[in-house]
Design an enzyme around this catalytic site. Structure first.
Site, mmCIF file in Angstrom:
data_model
loop_
_atom_site.group_PDB
_atom_site.id
_atom_site.type_symbol
_atom_site.label_atom_id
_atom_site.label_comp_id
_atom_site.label_asym_id
_atom_site.label_seq_id
_atom_site.Cartn_x
_atom_site.Cartn_y
_atom_site.Cartn_z
ATOM 1 N N ASN A 149 -40.366 39.187 -24.476
ATOM 2 C CA ASN A 149 -40.039 40.610 -24.538
ATOM 3 C C ASN A 149 -39.920 41.056 -25.984
ATOM 4 O O ASN A 149 -39.161 40.467 -26.749
ATOM 5 C CB ASN A 149 -38.690 40.874 -23.857
ATOM 6 C CG ASN A 149 -38.333 42.341 -23.804
ATOM 7 O OD1 ASN A 149 -39.025 43.127 -23.155
ATOM 8 N ND2 ASN A 149 -37.285 42.713 -24.513
ATOM 9 N N GLU A 150 -40.695 42.044 -26.349
ATOM 10 C CA GLU A 150 -40.606 42.607 -27.698
ATOM 11 C C GLU A 150 -40.475 41.520 -28.762
ATOM 12 O O GLU A 150 -39.525 41.515 -29.549
ATOM 13 C CB GLU A 150 -39.424 43.584 -27.794
ATOM 14 C CG GLU A 150 -39.628 44.833 -26.931
ATOM 15 C CD GLU A 150 -38.510 45.872 -27.087
ATOM 16 O OE1 GLU A 150 -37.464 45.538 -27.684
ATOM 17 O OE2 GLU A 150 -38.700 47.012 -26.632
ATOM 18 N N CYS A 155 -38.136 33.811 -38.996
ATOM 19 C CA CYS A 155 -37.201 32.706 -39.211
ATOM 20 C C CYS A 155 -37.554 31.992 -40.510
ATOM 21 O O CYS A 155 -38.722 31.980 -40.926
ATOM 22 C CB CYS A 155 -37.275 31.744 -38.026
ATOM 23 S SG CYS A 155 -36.222 30.275 -38.218
ATOM 24 N N CYS A 157 -36.158 28.670 -41.275
ATOM 25 C CA CYS A 157 -35.519 27.361 -41.170
ATOM 26 C C CYS A 157 -36.433 26.245 -41.683
ATOM 27 O O CYS A 157 -37.586 26.479 -42.045
ATOM 28 C CB CYS A 157 -35.126 27.086 -39.716
ATOM 29 S SG CYS A 157 -36.523 26.684 -38.668
ATOM 30 N N CYS A 160 -39.614 25.862 -39.756
ATOM 31 C CA CYS A 160 -40.605 26.865 -40.172
ATOM 32 C C CYS A 160 -41.225 26.471 -41.507
ATOM 33 O O CYS A 160 -42.426 26.662 -41.720
ATOM 34 C CB CYS A 160 -39.970 28.246 -40.248
ATOM 35 S SG CYS A 160 -39.758 29.017 -38.616
ATOM 36 N N GLU A 307 -42.306 50.600 -21.413
ATOM 37 C CA GLU A 307 -40.925 51.098 -21.431
ATOM 38 C C GLU A 307 -40.866 52.471 -22.093
ATOM 39 O O GLU A 307 -41.533 52.716 -23.098
ATOM 40 C CB GLU A 307 -40.004 50.168 -22.242
ATOM 41 C CG GLU A 307 -39.752 48.804 -21.646
ATOM 42 C CD GLU A 307 -38.738 48.007 -22.473
ATOM 43 O OE1 GLU A 307 -37.971 48.620 -23.246
ATOM 44 O OE2 GLU A 307 -38.742 46.766 -22.358
ATOM 45 N N GLU A 355 -26.320 47.932 -24.044
ATOM 46 C CA GLU A 355 -27.281 48.961 -23.628
ATOM 47 C C GLU A 355 -26.762 49.807 -22.482
ATOM 48 O O GLU A 355 -27.538 50.497 -21.825
ATOM 49 C CB GLU A 355 -28.634 48.314 -23.303
ATOM 50 C CG GLU A 355 -29.321 47.826 -24.564
ATOM 51 C CD GLU A 355 -30.715 47.254 -24.325
ATOM 52 O OE1 GLU A 355 -31.067 46.991 -23.163
ATOM 53 O OE2 GLU A 355 -31.440 47.064 -25.314
ATOM 54 N N HIS A 358 -27.741 53.386 -22.529
ATOM 55 C CA HIS A 358 -29.162 53.701 -22.476
ATOM 56 C C HIS A 358 -29.457 54.266 -21.090
ATOM 57 O O HIS A 358 -29.032 53.713 -20.084
ATOM 58 C CB HIS A 358 -29.979 52.422 -22.716
ATOM 59 C CG HIS A 358 -31.430 52.684 -22.991
ATOM 60 N ND1 HIS A 358 -32.294 53.084 -22.019
ATOM 61 C CD2 HIS A 358 -32.144 52.643 -24.142
ATOM 62 C CE1 HIS A 358 -33.506 53.259 -22.551
ATOM 63 N NE2 HIS A 358 -33.428 53.002 -23.848
#
Lengths: 672, 672, 672
Positions: A149-150, A155, A157, A160, A307, A355, A358
């Protein structure tokens, strides 16, 4: 069609029944039906629910939901739940937790919280997708997969860092190439071993989010992180496809979101979907541009509005209600620009956490007697009436505006010439001038074929990638009109300057040399003085911020500066090149200039407005099987008169002709 | 009386002789006597002095000070010195050091620096209190214990994490209850083990100080940290009481300080004391409100003004001098609102470190020939003359304004609807309207008995705790007038929404349903249009920020919106309920509205101003044994005329009658 | 002369051939010759190049560069390359990496990145200087050593903590002295062991960069860090001198840069050099003041302009071009104020990384046909013509303005009375008033001999170091005029208040006592009302921010406040003291006051403007061997008329007399 199981504009949104007691579930279904809702996005944040510990998977609730909805005629957009890892995982395997831009190892909390290069995260995310694919791929109620989601955020770390080095090795082969691409001889930053490279954040090369000492590493890190998250997406997608290749896979994007290169993402998705959340002060033309951009990710293929809020948001500083009619108006704006779904966050408003303020189709009051519900139900009815008539119809534009994330990052990371330079704003300036004249635009990436366009506009084309200058030259040679601006043609794909004079690889095409770039505070203005009136372009206009000092090397000078030491030198030029021409705007002009300039260019190329309308009325056209649907949308709160010619009103079925009235915030869909 | 050893308004303040060479001590006493000072707060920051290492305690200097002062007629307010731990302790036992909101382990430095859940800190703080109690409890010079100093700030260390989990176990019993209270199904945050819970700060759920992803955990953490510090206070208090239960114990609070729930603290203290530091731009009505709030912590019992500056502060951006007369005026403002002491920070100005530019009775010049000293000495003389006449007298108010820290935290943590919502400001808006009319107000907590009030006002009563709606209903049924506002009745004590329609549990009492809440930027205004003139309420007023869309369910509509799509719908309502009525103001009104609205309500209930005065004149009344003392305080710099009726001027002993003059910044105390 | 090998104003700048392929090197030399460039700064950031690993040193490229340039008549300013450590060193020896103000251990990246107390850094920096000294000290092309680059920034690591404790032991001997100097009895911060002391940053005593709980430790830490970096400089200098004591050693400073006490640094350098980077909104008088300050570091000895941009910078928010003529104008401004070199950053513009949009003599276009190059070449020709005529000439000033870094730090660290107090701004206010009247000023440190001056001005002389009050008294006794302001004479060198009345040690000299200091927000104004007209001083002026309440103790009151409760009390005083007088300005006056006030004082002392000119024209004088060179610089963009008397134009060789024209941005150097 996204999925032929539901051959109409899908209508629904995010639904989180797991947050509620069972007794409310039947009431939900009753109200969904009342509202004409036929799709629900399930399982977005249920990882902790579905996998309570490392070994156990339990899909009891999800089974029940999908079945129950399906029995009631409601399909499922099925999320994979990997957007927020469970608390137990963070506790047991801290490698799933990110290190932030300030260099701090995070603890459990928030969202978008998983490191994309965490072995643990990748292992369990893939496994979850596998379990879901196995269990639900053949469920008749499942329309589409909604991965994660989205996606977003970066990062820094150690995992990474390691992955970044591998990614660099793959991209550059030898460390020498890295040193050269990043120009590390500057400030003595030469690397002699891959392990010496560390992620660029506030502990190393960067500060303030978009300031850096080395643009090369910062640019590569953005590409790497965007790619790392995309790898996570592909990991899930591939395992889902394994179970059933016919269920489309998407993830919800966020318009002009900074951190991800969505043109790369679009290529990996079956259908683009996105979340549209304008703030209380977002111009409606910017929303339009974002829709066009999302449509452009897959070269015009219809997309999903995944959305939007039925009325109110909660995370803006001031969360204004959508005025009566505005939710419907903006829903049709999405459809008018290529959406084949209208979906909300969310179907029922949550009772707690961040939320809860919302908006939702079902508000805290819980019943259907609200303005928001009534408007939702009315739209639901209209969408049912529209059936499949608009599905898969296409928009046709003769004007393309180029948008490129790497170019955007490079301009944002640039130290100088002006902190006031904002790539998205500059692109939107050009977009808005066309939008206000109802001239259709495609937002295109740099990989897009340009041959079908009459006009290509590339504001602030700072970075010119390999081959792109040639592509533009060919486009113009063949008769196209190309427009670009100040701070273009400056660097290559590594943010290394193209030596020999600005605008670098575009110099030949544009027929100019930019000797200097002046940068002044916003309050300092200059003038664009037109030399010879042409079309609407005449007199003088205001300009500001950046001022290229230009020498014509063959280009015609259309306008000159009005003041300062470069008064009477070129500011706007036009270069005949093959059968076409290439124009250059060497400053940030005012709105009036852009309106007159672009309408003159369009007129020259025979590109006309779809309709002449009063201010605040938006017009688009979708076409399918030879049928043309004209969307006329009144963003004013007052009624307007528009001459629409002869057509059929798709929503009422009535014939209309000549000048008609459209209510404040009203919409008409006319079949010509 | 706080302590009958000194039966008058105590006069003195913080005194740090340990910062000075002995030769200055006699000079101090000479000047204290000149100034009429009879109490000195000792030992506030002497932990490192009294305990130079883990094993050694050395009270030589403190012994000498208390004795010397006492011999000179000056009593001691004795601090326990635990507000700042010694450097050696931080070095040896790092658990005393806090982890901050950014997740950083702090090193030695600053103030308020001890972790409240540090085993080392608790052990040595308690031990210090024990030693002091043992040594000084029976000293004739000791009036009161002053535990620690200005408790405040939060810690996020591992010891706090462990204690937080225990605190949660005690509060919720089962983890299921935590998950439910925090609505952790949202974003998949379900906890399966207590150890998965981490403190909410910038590394986990929060950012920016008052933004959070989960209101539930953030709210509980605030309560927990306030309780943790209160536990530290109680630890010291209990051990002090063990030595001599008759010496009262206090700690100095800070008015509307955000982090601590002072209503809980007030219950644990023998007498409330507080430090009054208005900034250069603090409205005098806000200072008044803070005095009333401090008095309200123990239901009207007189309090101590523990600290104020004789003239200048040092930590404001601009540290203006108190104009001539203002120190006296503000000292009497404290007394007029319930203070039985007038004390300063500090008696002698320090020579180094960060408070050396904070004013003091004895300035750096060191002698008595300063404006500040003269004003101090004049006030000292007056307070001596007043003797015990005002001691223990009470204020009587028929209007109560509700203030609740948990409610405040919840509104601040809320994501939406508007960042412009400021709880203290909204409460002060209502307070100020009454203040300006000289109508006495009690600031009360939610545990306070309401039966003695005619009017109860609860601005932004967002959180309604268990039983409170019933309490309000009973109050109104019995004839009371209740006033509340927009964003009230929304959530329960866990910040979970009360479903079924706003204002939730208050809906029945108020006779309305709030369907939507619009939130607009501050520059957007609407109007409150009065339907039928009543009292002073007529015509139209301005309003902004938040706009409830209200349906009457029985309430009378007093006023409607003037514009926008909700024009002509209710904005102010009044509901008859039993013998009383409940009013609702659905927006943020302007000052004029509040003035007219509240004076109309007061008039209806027969609540009258203490006196009609020109603007800028403050009036209060204290009463004891049937004698009524009227305080008339002129905050204007110009002389005013006030009709005071017939009375005796307490400071001059003269009779006054009718209209009299009061100098700029002048004060009169009149016995009627 | 800096180095008699090149007996003219050196012309050149930073040159980084190692960033380029060899094929460009010949082209560089061709263009340097065209531009009249005769010095190149080499090796600034080549550590990683010269030392690719711990054991290997490789000077191949540097050898080649120095030789090649020398063969072409271009000398080398040779940097030691220790300003940025190699990546391999950071990886292998993390002690070279700093800990920042937020307490975070940094990783490899950025610049100014080495801990000054890192054993590894010191060892390898010294060794590199040793190798360079050995190799190049006797090279005929080497003019000067340029150690490191723009030293700056602080570190807070454990090595610094240890070194800080040692530094404190050396300074204070006993811990008791530290406790006393820092007044640690305040807030119970007494140290019982040296190890308890930790560096003051955001984890301990400080926040926000210049706020602290203990001024003493914060002040000492600044001195310590400045000293630590200076030790690094001395380490390299000493090893270089060992090889050849005749090559001068410098490092490039940065004007009014905050972190380093440049007066201490000046003493250790053979010649001062500095980098002049005015922002788009820097007043030209502030640039002038910085030149004078840099000249003052070595009591008037000529300095080097080490860096300036030919046109554009890149790290300002808005990087405006230097208008035509401005680069020449500002170059001569440097020379006019004591520079004997004109040097640029940089000679060729880099192709990548964060300074690629910083201007250069050779721009990205690569050829000489640019405005910037033409202006550079024209100036090169002029400087050749000037030959050695100006070298070593001196400026003569009768007015000194005192500038002191420790005093600056102390005012910035002060908590109260006003956050609006800005030391550099206040000093500049006085400087600018004299600058505008073409009255020469020396910027002097507190060690400077004052006997040659007529007037000494010390704005905000908050900290009075041991002996300085006596020095000032002696200066005035002997006939000098001394001017100081509000917030002066307050503390000693430890930031401990001088007790007994402000302005402390200056009270006797000034003949006043300051009882109180009012601090008001900037919008609050008062008036300076002149009592008796004297010189240009008459009527009334505006003042703001800080307002001393002054009692004359013998001083004549020149002006009084116009309003507020201290209306009609002294604001400007003058005290006869011996043969001279001491004036005090008790507030922040407006520009008009300072202009009238200072011109009146100068007139009294017979200090006259060098020339009467229109506004915007700057005039200075350099003198050598009895010859006087008058610099007349027109900062206006329009032509002005100036009466210059009779003289020879040094650039044209022509005689000029009476009123002559000077072009916009024009410069004349006249020999009288």
């Amino acid at each position: 069609m996204i999925n032929s199981k539901l051959p109409k504009i899908w209508y629904g949104g995010d639904y989180n029944p797991e947050q509620w007691e069972k007794d409310i579930w039947d009431e939900d279904v009753r109200m969904f039906k009342l509202a004409g809702i036929d799709v629900a996005t399930l399982n977005v944040f249920s990882w902790a629910l579905n996998q309570p510990d490392e070994e156990t998977y339990d899909f009891t609730i999800l089974d029940e939901q999908i079945d129950r909805l399906y029995k009631n005629g409601i399909y499922t957009c099925l999320a994979t739940s990997t957007a927020a890892h469970p608390a137990w995982m963070a506790k047991k395997y801290p490698d799933v937790l990110r290190v932030d831009y300030q260099g701090r190892k995070r603890k459990f909390g928030g969202r978008h919280n998983s490191c994309p290069n965490s072995p643990t995260y990748r292992k369990y995310a893939e496994r979850m997708a596998d379990r879901l694919g196995e269990r639900y791929s053949d469920h008749p109620g499942v329309l589409i997969w909604h991965v994660n989601n989205e996606y977003g955020g970066y990062c820094y770390c150690d995992n990474c860092a390691t992955s970044f080095r591998k990614w660099l090795q793959k991209k550059y082969n030898h460390l020498d190439n890295v040193n050269k691409a990043w120009n590390t001889r500057f400030w003595g930053h030469t690397f002699y071993d891959w392990d010496e490279i560390v992620p660029p954040n506030e502990l190393s090369e960067e500060w303030g989010g978009s300031s850096t000492a080395f643009q090369g590493i910062s640019l590569d890190y953005r590409i790497f992180q965007s790619d790392s998250l995309l790898d996570c997406f592909k990991l899930e997608r591939d395992v889902l496809k394994k179970h059933n290749p016919h269920i489309p896979v998407t993830t919800n994007l966020m318009g002009t979101y900074r951190e991800l290169d969505y043109f790369k993402w679009g290529k990996e998705m079956d259908v683009v979907s996105w979340d549209n959340y304008p703030a209380y002060d977002t111009p409606v033309s910017l929303t339009a541009m974002r829709h066009d951009l999302m449509r452009g990710l897959k070269s015009g293929q219809p997309f999903m509005l995944m959305e939007q809020t039925p009325s109110q948001q909660n995370w803006q500083p001031y969360n204004s209600l959508k005025r009566p009619g505005v939710m419907r108006l903006w829903s049709y704006q999405a459809v008018a620009r290529g959406a084949d779904t209208v979906m909300f966050f969310q179907l029922r408003r949550s009772v707690g956490a961040c939320e809860k303020y919302h908006g939702a189709v079902i508000e805290h009051v819980g019943h259907e007697n609200t303005r928001v519900f009534r408007e939702t139900a009315e739209l639901g009815k209209e969408l049912s009436q529209l059936s499949d008539r608009l599905l898969d119809s296409r928009l046709d534009a003769k004007v393309a505006i180029v948008f490129d994330w790497e170019n955007r990052w490079a301009t944002e990371l640039s130290s100088g010439p002006s902190k006031a330079l904002d790539y998205v704003k500059e692109v939107h300036n050009y977009y808005a001038a066309l939008y206000e004249q109802n001239i259709p635009v495609d937002m295109v990436g740099v990989d897009e074929d340009l041959s079908e366009y009459d006009i290509v506009i590339a504001p602030v084309l700072y970075m010119v990638k390999p081959g792109y200058a040639k592509k533009l030259e060919k486009f113009v040679e063949n008769g196209g009109t190309f427009v670009t601006t100040f701070f273009s043609g400056i660097v290559n794909e590594h943010d290394l300057v193209t030596l020999g004079g600005y605008p670098g690889e575009l110099r030949n095409l544009l027929g100019i040399w930019v000797e200097e770039i002046d940068a002044l505070p916003p309050e300092n203005k200059n003038e664009i003085v037109v030399k010879n009136e042409v079309g609407k372009l005449k007199g003088s206009y205001e300009c500001s911020l950046l001022f290229d000092i230009i020498h014509s090397e063959g280009a015609e000078v259309l306008a000159e500066y009005g003041s300062d030491f470069y008064a009477n030198t070129p500011v706007v030029t036009s270069n005949q090149f093959g059968k076409g021409k290439a124009l250059y705007v060497g400053t940030v002009p005012d709105k009036e200039f852009l309106s007159d300039f672009l309408s003159t260019i369009c007129e020259e190329k025979g590109v006309s407005p779809l309709l002449e309308t009063p201010k605040g009325v938006e017009v688009t056209e979708r076409e399918k099987d030879g049928r043309v649907y004209l969307f006329v949308m009144n963003h004013n709160s007052m009624e307007v008169q528009v001459n629409v010619g002869e057509a059929t009103d798709l929503l009422t079925g009535e014939r209309v002709a000549g000048t008609i009235s459209i209510n404040g915030h009203g919409v008409m869909i006319l079949e010509k």
